[in-house]
Design an enzyme around this catalytic site. Sequence first.
Site, PDB file in Angstrom:
ATOM      1  N   ARG A   1      30.938  46.605  35.490  1.00  0.00           N
ATOM      2  CA  ARG A   1      31.846  47.788  34.332  1.00  0.00           C
ATOM      3  C   ARG A   1      32.896  47.056  34.444  1.00  0.00           C
ATOM      4  O   ARG A   1      33.294  45.836  34.209  1.00  0.00           O
ATOM      5  CB  ARG A   1      32.297  48.658  35.963  1.00  0.00           C
ATOM      6  CG  ARG A   1      32.421  48.453  37.214  1.00  0.00           C
ATOM      7  CD  ARG A   1      32.336  49.427  37.818  1.00  0.00           C
ATOM      8  NE  ARG A   1      32.710  48.799  39.547  1.00  0.00           N
ATOM      9  CZ  ARG A   1      33.482  48.954  39.889  1.00  0.00           C
ATOM     10  NH1 ARG A   1      34.652  49.111  39.281  1.00  0.00           N
ATOM     11  NH2 ARG A   1      33.770  48.149  41.167  1.00  0.00           N
TER      12      ARG A   1
ATOM     13  N   THR B   1      46.734  34.862  43.718  1.00  0.00           N
ATOM     14  CA  THR B   1      45.241  34.674  43.298  1.00  0.00           C
ATOM     15  C   THR B   1      44.985  34.702  41.822  1.00  0.00           C
ATOM     16  O   THR B   1      44.633  33.026  41.619  1.00  0.00           O
ATOM     17  CB  THR B   1      44.485  35.850  44.219  1.00  0.00           C
ATOM     18  OG1 THR B   1      44.309  36.821  42.876  1.00  0.00           O
ATOM     19  CG2 THR B   1      44.274  35.734  45.402  1.00  0.00           C
ATOM     20  N   LYS B   2      46.655  34.658  41.529  1.00  0.00           N
ATOM     21  CA  LYS B   2      46.008  34.919  40.120  1.00  0.00           C
ATOM     22  C   LYS B   2      47.034  33.959  39.017  1.00  0.00           C
ATOM     23  O   LYS B   2      46.429  32.996  39.058  1.00  0.00           O
ATOM     24  CB  LYS B   2      46.741  36.319  39.566  1.00  0.00           C
ATOM     25  CG  LYS B   2      45.552  37.202  39.258  1.00  0.00           C
ATOM     26  CD  LYS B   2      44.664  36.989  39.062  1.00  0.00           C
ATOM     27  CE  LYS B   2      43.144  38.297  38.740  1.00  0.00           C
ATOM     28  NZ  LYS B   2      41.558  37.890  38.740  1.00  0.00           N
TER      29      LYS B   2
ATOM     30  N   ALA C   1      30.252  41.949  35.717  1.00  0.00           N
ATOM     31  CA  ALA C   1      30.202  42.404  34.359  1.00  0.00           C
ATOM     32  C   ALA C   1      29.897  43.962  34.410  1.00  0.00           C
ATOM     33  O   ALA C   1      29.076  43.671  32.911  1.00  0.00           O
ATOM     34  CB  ALA C   1      29.744  41.506  33.255  1.00  0.00           C
TER      35      ALA C   1
ATOM     36  N   ILE D   1      44.933  46.804  31.789  1.00  0.00           N
ATOM     37  CA  ILE D   1      43.995  47.761  31.298  1.00  0.00           C
ATOM     38  C   ILE D   1      43.396  48.902  32.222  1.00  0.00           C
ATOM     39  O   ILE D   1      43.499  48.667  32.899  1.00  0.00           O
ATOM     40  CB  ILE D   1      43.243  46.191  31.199  1.00  0.00           C
ATOM     41  CG1 ILE D   1      44.037  45.308  30.451  1.00  0.00           C
ATOM     42  CG2 ILE D   1      42.118  46.708  30.380  1.00  0.00           C
ATOM     43  CD1 ILE D   1      44.336  45.380  29.023  1.00  0.00           C
TER      44      ILE D   1
ATOM     45  N   TYR E   1      47.354  39.544  44.979  1.00  0.00           N
ATOM     46  CA  TYR E   1      47.350  39.486  44.267  1.00  0.00           C
ATOM     47  C   TYR E   1      47.707  38.175  43.083  1.00  0.00           C
ATOM     48  O   TYR E   1      47.015  37.536  42.847  1.00  0.00           O
ATOM     49  CB  TYR E   1      46.972  40.638  43.343  1.00  0.00           C
ATOM     50  CG  TYR E   1      46.530  41.285  42.404  1.00  0.00           C
ATOM     51  CD1 TYR E   1      45.306  40.829  42.083  1.00  0.00           C
ATOM     52  CD2 TYR E   1      47.131  40.793  40.907  1.00  0.00           C
ATOM     53  CE1 TYR E   1      44.284  41.038  40.923  1.00  0.00           C
ATOM     54  CE2 TYR E   1      46.415  41.459  39.370  1.00  0.00           C
ATOM     55  CZ  TYR E   1      45.082  40.843  39.663  1.00  0.00           C
ATOM     56  OH  TYR E   1      44.402  41.013  38.534  1.00  0.00           O
TER      57      TYR E   1
HETATM   58  P1  NAP Z   1      36.956  46.874  38.083  1.00  0.00           P
HETATM   59  O1  NAP Z   1      36.456  47.756  37.040  1.00  0.00           O
HETATM   60  O2  NAP Z   1      37.201  47.080  39.561  1.00  0.00           O
HETATM   61  O3  NAP Z   1      35.584  45.334  38.034  1.00  0.00           O
HETATM   62  C1  NAP Z   1      35.227  45.099  38.754  1.00  0.00           C
HETATM   63  C2  NAP Z   1      33.746  44.421  38.878  1.00  0.00           C
HETATM   64  O4  NAP Z   1      34.094  42.914  39.459  1.00  0.00           O
HETATM   65  C3  NAP Z   1      32.955  45.245  39.120  1.00  0.00           C
HETATM   66  O5  NAP Z   1      31.619  44.298  37.841  1.00  0.00           O
HETATM   67  C4  NAP Z   1      32.615  44.661  40.263  1.00  0.00           C
HETATM   68  O6  NAP Z   1      31.052  44.520  40.698  1.00  0.00           O
HETATM   69  C5  NAP Z   1      32.597  42.814  40.135  1.00  0.00           C
HETATM   70  N1  NAP Z   1      32.529  42.906  41.843  1.00  0.00           N
HETATM   71  C6  NAP Z   1      33.715  42.616  41.989  1.00  0.00           C
HETATM   72  N2  NAP Z   1      34.226  42.341  43.838  1.00  0.00           N
HETATM   73  C7  NAP Z   1      32.844  41.019  43.324  1.00  0.00           C
HETATM   74  C8  NAP Z   1      32.088  39.876  43.885  1.00  0.00           C
HETATM   75  N3  NAP Z   1      32.481  39.595  45.189  1.00  0.00           N
HETATM   76  N4  NAP Z   1      31.167  39.368  43.228  1.00  0.00           N
HETATM   77  C9  NAP Z   1      30.233  39.650  42.795  1.00  0.00           C
HETATM   78  N5  NAP Z   1      31.335  40.570  41.590  1.00  0.00           N
HETATM   79  C10 NAP Z   1      32.498  41.017  41.876  1.00  0.00           C
HETATM   80  O7  NAP Z   1      37.904  45.621  37.175  1.00  0.00           O
HETATM   81  P2  NAP Z   1      38.419  44.820  35.984  1.00  0.00           P
HETATM   82  O8  NAP Z   1      39.638  46.085  36.108  1.00  0.00           O
HETATM   83  O9  NAP Z   1      37.629  45.468  34.958  1.00  0.00           O
HETATM   84  O10 NAP Z   1      39.353  43.962  36.197  1.00  0.00           O
HETATM   85  C11 NAP Z   1      38.856  42.426  36.001  1.00  0.00           C
HETATM   86  C12 NAP Z   1      39.066  41.336  36.029  1.00  0.00           C
HETATM   87  O11 NAP Z   1      40.270  41.396  35.770  1.00  0.00           O
HETATM   88  C13 NAP Z   1      39.720  41.002  37.787  1.00  0.00           C
HETATM   89  O12 NAP Z   1      39.746  39.706  37.317  1.00  0.00           O
HETATM   90  C14 NAP Z   1      40.664  41.436  37.591  1.00  0.00           C
HETATM   91  O13 NAP Z   1      42.111  41.080  38.515  1.00  0.00           O
HETATM   92  C15 NAP Z   1      41.277  41.627  36.293  1.00  0.00           C
HETATM   93  N6  NAP Z   1      42.435  42.091  35.954  1.00  0.00           N
HETATM   94  C16 NAP Z   1      42.541  42.993  35.462  1.00  0.00           C
HETATM   95  C17 NAP Z   1      44.020  44.215  34.770  1.00  0.00           C
HETATM   96  C18 NAP Z   1      43.647  45.588  35.342  1.00  0.00           C
HETATM   97  O14 NAP Z   1      44.289  46.199  35.134  1.00  0.00           O
HETATM   98  N7  NAP Z   1      42.082  46.549  35.243  1.00  0.00           N
HETATM   99  C19 NAP Z   1      45.096  43.427  34.622  1.00  0.00           C
HETATM  100  C20 NAP Z   1      45.146  42.200  34.935  1.00  0.00           C
HETATM  101  C21 NAP Z   1      43.693  41.576  35.046  1.00  0.00           C
HETATM  102  P3  NAP Z   1      30.894  45.606  41.260  1.00  0.00           P
HETATM  103  O15 NAP Z   1      31.052  46.924  40.407  1.00  0.00           O
HETATM  104  O16 NAP Z   1      29.155  46.212  41.547  1.00  0.00           O
HETATM  105  O17 NAP Z   1      30.745  46.649  43.424  1.00  0.00           O
END
Ligand code: NAP
Length: 244
Positions: free
Chosen positions: A12, A155-156, A10, A185, A152
């Site tokens: 970012r 996993t999803k 959470a 997103i 990916y």
């Molecule tokens: P992001 O911007 O890369 O942010 C990832 C967040 O997860 C950061 O706060 C990071 O912390 C934390 N993190 C990563 N590995 C971790 C671990 N092992 N333990 C604890 N925290 C961890 O990702 P996002 O785009 O917001 O995606 C969030 C979720 O939405 C994911 O599950 C992703 O698969 C899903 N999602 C994203 C999209 C998209 O288009 N962005 C689409 C579909 C689904 P640090 O910064 O401290 O490393």
Amino acid sequence: MSKTAVVTGASRGIGKAIALKLAKEGYDIALNYASNDEAAISTKGEIEALGVRCEIFKADTSDIAQVKDMFKAIKKSFETIDVLVNNAGVVDDAYLLMIRPDSLQRSLAINIQGYINCAQAASLKMISQKSGKIINVSSVSSILAVPGQTVYSATKGAVNSMTQTMAKELAPYGIQVNAVAPGFIGTDMIKSIPGDLAEKYLDSVPMKRFGDAEDVANCVYSLLSDGFNYMTGQVIILDGGLSL
Ligand code: NAP
């Protein structure tokens, strides 16, 4: 009494938007992140400015020992765990023949084991409360074949399956488990896609825009509302029509 939401990943992106939305709606926040202290501290400040409590917990969700310690600390800090949002995830796209074993292992560990580790720890408390809601953040890639996303999407897909099984197991204890599967997103994750490919992806979205992290946050908040009190084990596709 105020309610507490644990949001993983959470600091970012989508997780941050979810934590901010829940904070706006009055939840105290237990904010998990992995490494970026600066981002976590800054997000904590934004949340506290909304007038609720926020504590940050640095832990790798794929590491069971770290998760156990984190939940021990969360239980010390907060009276209840009303919501868990399993959101911390990684993407490391590669065509099948290019997948590296270390990348595969990391994705499986964070995107699958991490969700199970946190659900296990949170549900222990929720079972004792006889109430709780778990939202797993999945992806449209769980139902849509995207070249380069063998790992990916696997996993999803696992997140969708575990959502159903957890929902069935935990329903007798008053705990609901649902998932949100976002499409594209606009977070750091999307920014890593090369420009021409990003444009191609955008073209494939009927609503002609990438979603915002706030779109996901609003959906998660809606799923926590009384309107969805009788729904469990479902995966909500939130993709601007991409998968149609
Ligand atoms: P992001 O911007 O890369 O942010 C990832 C967040 O997860 C950061 O706060 C990071 O912390 C934390 N993190 C990563 N590995 C971790 C671990 N092992 N333990 C604890 N925290 C961890 O990702 P996002 O785009 O917001 O995606 C969030 C979720 O939405 C994911 O599950 C992703 O698969 C899903 N999602 C994203 C999209 C998209 O288009 N962005 C689409 C579909 C689904 P640090 O910064 O401290 O490393």
